[in-house]
Design an enzyme around this catalytic site. Structure first.
Site, PDB file in Angstrom:
ATOM      1  CB  SER A 200      -1.694  -2.526  -2.650  1.00 50.18           C
ATOM      2  OG  SER A 200      -1.275  -1.396  -3.369  1.00 50.18           O
TER       3      SER A 200
ATOM      4  CG  HIS B 249       3.077  -3.400  -5.226  1.00 51.98           C
ATOM      5  ND1 HIS B 249       3.057  -2.866  -3.958  1.00 51.98           N
ATOM      6  CD2 HIS B 249       1.802  -3.278  -5.694  1.00 51.98           C
ATOM      7  CE1 HIS B 249       1.848  -2.430  -3.675  1.00 51.98           C
ATOM      8  NE2 HIS B 249       1.066  -2.675  -4.713  1.00 51.98           N
TER       9      HIS B 249
ATOM     10  CG  ASP C 211       6.193  -2.102  -3.227  1.00 45.89           C
ATOM     11  OD1 ASP C 211       5.942  -1.640  -4.351  1.00 45.89           O
ATOM     12  OD2 ASP C 211       5.312  -2.505  -2.450  1.00 45.89           O
TER      13      ASP C 211
END
Length: 223
Positions: free
Chosen positions: A116, A202, A170
């Site tokens: 991320s 995610h 996601d």
């Protein structure tokens, strides 16, 4: 800067530096090293999981949390970016790289990566570095500084392999951002492999963790 460090089980000849996501810490990704240790693989590799500084995050109503840079919005990440914060954290990552080189680890035996927010910083560092590393692992992140990244990369011209992984479901960092990262790498003639994970949100999956292992085995073989 603090970090969770997992030493090699035998003589260290390689290093994997992996940066966590927003609100997390280095310990949140220690499971990666634990899994590889359980499998008795990469015993020659030391793992470093840096901890992000605590700062206000606009996306989360200004709350203080571990963050590599400020995030204004994830709907249009290119609209407003904390460029200064991104560059500062890329510099933090470079410090970890330089420390490993100073210990005698060859640059091509160092792989960087992240999840991320951490992915975004590793992409930036990998594309703008002046040393050729062993590769970059980018999971569920987005390409930073879209309008400048091509110029910044061409100024250095250093190519190294990239592993890009992204879940198709996601809801936080959209799958299309992963596809865009792939397109940028392709346009720069940077070697890459792109892995999409059907239905993954995610997070990371066992398949993705195994795919990263295969990448590390190729880039950091036990000589």
């Amino acid at each position: 800067m603090s970090a969770v460090r997992i030493p090699a089980l035998k003589e260290q000849t390689a290093t994997f530096i992996f940066m966590h996501g927003l609100g997390d810490s280095g310990s949140g990704w220690k499971f990666l090293a634990d899994e590889y240790r359980r499998l008795r693989v990469l015993d020659h590799v030391a793992f470093i999981f840096p901890n992000a500084p605590t700062q206000k995050v606009t996306l989360n109503f200004g709350l203080q949390m571990p963050s590599w840079f400020d995030i204004i919005s994830l709907d249009k990440v290119e609209a407003q970016e904390d460029t200064q914060g991104m560059l500062e954290s890329a510099g933090r990552l470079r410090k970890f790289i330089d420390d490993e080189i100073a210990k005698g680890i060859k640059p091509e035996r160092i792989v960087i990566g992240g999840f991320s927010q951490g992915c975004t910083i590793s992409l930036l560092a990998g594309l703008t570095t002046d040393v050729k590393l062993g590769g970059v692992v980018g999971l569920s992140g987005f390409m930073p500084m879209r309008s400048q990244i091509s110029r910044l990369h061409e100024e250095k011209g250093i190519k190294m392999p990239f592993f890009i992984g992204h879940g198709t479901a996601d809801p936080v960092v959209k799958y299309e951002y992963g596809v865009f990262t792939k397109q940028v790498l392709e346009s720069l003639n940077v070697p890459y492999e792109f892995h999409e994970y059907k239905g993954l949100s995610h997070s990371a999956s066992p398949q993705e963790i195994n795919d990263v292992l295969q990448f590390l085995n190729r880039q950091l073989p036990d000589n």
